[in-house]
Design an enzyme around this catalytic site. Structure first.
Site: not given
Length: 371
Positions: A110, A238
């Protein structure tokens, strides 16, 4: 350009580490340390690769220790990253980062922003002791390596993680769950994909449950609770639970259909050639696929949990926490204020809330979703 030379860089830095003895105990300086490698590519594949590029690996001893804690063999890790060029894939969550998967599907790379690298450094000081304390038993992302790649003065930051879906089983449905309800439906654009990622309201509308039974639920909720409390302590929110489902019945039906199609092909070939079915024929392969439906390989599918024997659905679930780096700072506080005004009485369902409220709501949702 990123994928073209990532394998060579990984091979160079892992080979370098292979000759370094892993310290018995990590020291504070290990969390600040880095190694640098410069690759001069004068002769090999010069037409496709740049002549010079550099890699800076962050906290090499810490990440090597984490790989050991997660039971990852160094040679296997190296081979996965260097066997062939990684492929770009869709993000499993909301992130705008680019994701690449190794050819054996074991690991995800990533890309990170520079400020996310700082967040990772900050997280690592708490993350490593937590993984040690939990003996590697966590649904948090398994962070395995982090580096900066510089090619033609362009810097790319990258973290390597274990792939939640490193499975030979087909995934039939996928959800990104936060425990919130406002704006938590898959978009029309998302629904156009072959395997869309659905969200909380879709999950509830579908009537989906995770049927794993009381004992497995108790163990899973214990792990989830510990992970969420860890994130709450660090003021993080989140995040999501990535839930992927393999439908065993559907896989068997697909296997039978495929076997029938292969039978027809095989019969046509036998009529034309007049030879018996060889051991490696499509028909034999189809039988092998059918026999393997629903079979879990614990060495690969470490995230997999089977539904209990009398469950209404025969399924295999893959679950892990993703997108855990969001800090509840000034921007998120402002976003919460704006959404509270916008949604009024429905504001309890927004995703942008304080970490404690977010974590408790998330756990309540999962406790109801898992049976």
């Amino acid at each position: 350009m990123f994928t073209d030379h990532m394998g060579m860089v990984e091979l160079a830095k892992i080979n370098e580490l292979a000759h370094v003895n892993l310290p018995v105990m990590l020291m504070p300086d290990d969390f600040k340390a880095y190694s640098k490698i410069r690759v001069d590519n004068h002769l090999f594949n010069k037409e496709n690769l740049p002549s010079h590029f550099k890699v800076k690996e962050y906290c090499p001893n810490v990440f090597r220790n984490l790989r050991e804690r997660f039971g990852i063999d160094e040679i296997d890790f190296r081979e996965s990253l260097t066997r062939s060029q990684p492929m770009q894939v869709d993000s499993p969550g909301r992130s705008n980062a680019k994701f690449y998967i190794t050819s054996d599907k074991m690991y995800i790379m990533k890309t990170l922003l520079s400020d996310e690298v700082e967040q990772m450094h900050s997280l690592l000081k708490e993350y490593h002791p937590y993984v040690v304390e939990r003996h590697g038993k966590t649904l948090l992302p398994q962070y395995l390596s982090m580096c900066r790649l510089t090619v033609d003065s362009v810097e790319t930051y990258c973290v390597v993680m274990r792939n939640v879906l490193s499975t030979h089983l087909q995934i039939h449905k996928k959800y990104d769950l936060k425990g919130s309800t406002v704006d938590r439906e898959a978009s029309h654009k998302e629904l156009e994909k072959n395997l869309p990622t659905y969200k909380d309201n879709d999950f509830m509308k579908d009537g989906t449950k995770v049927y794993i039974g009381d004992h497995a639920k108790q163990q899973l909720m214990e792990t989830l609770t510990a992970d969420v409390e860890f994130l709450m302590k660090l003021n993080l929110m989140d995040y999501s639970l990535l839930l992927a489902i393999h439908d065993v019945n559907k896989a068997e039906e697909e296997g039978i259909q495929q076997e029938s199609e292969d039978d027809v092909i095989e019969e046509e070939e036998e009529e034309q050639c007049g030879v018996p079915t060889p051991p490696d024929s499509p028909q034999t392969a189809a039988r092998d696929r059918a026999a393997s439906n629903g079979a879990i390989n614990p060495e690969v599918e470490i995230y997999a949990i089977e539904s209990y024997e009398s469950a209404p659905q025969r399924e295999i679930y893959f679950m892990a926490l993703i997108d855990v780096l969001t800090h509840y700072g000034v921007k998120k506080q402002a976003a919460k204020a704006a959404k509270t005004v916008k949604y009024g009485s429905n504001a309890d369902g927004i995703s942008t809330v304080e970490p404690d409220q977010y974590g408790r709501r998330f756990l309540d949702f999962m406790n109801q979703a898992i049976v």
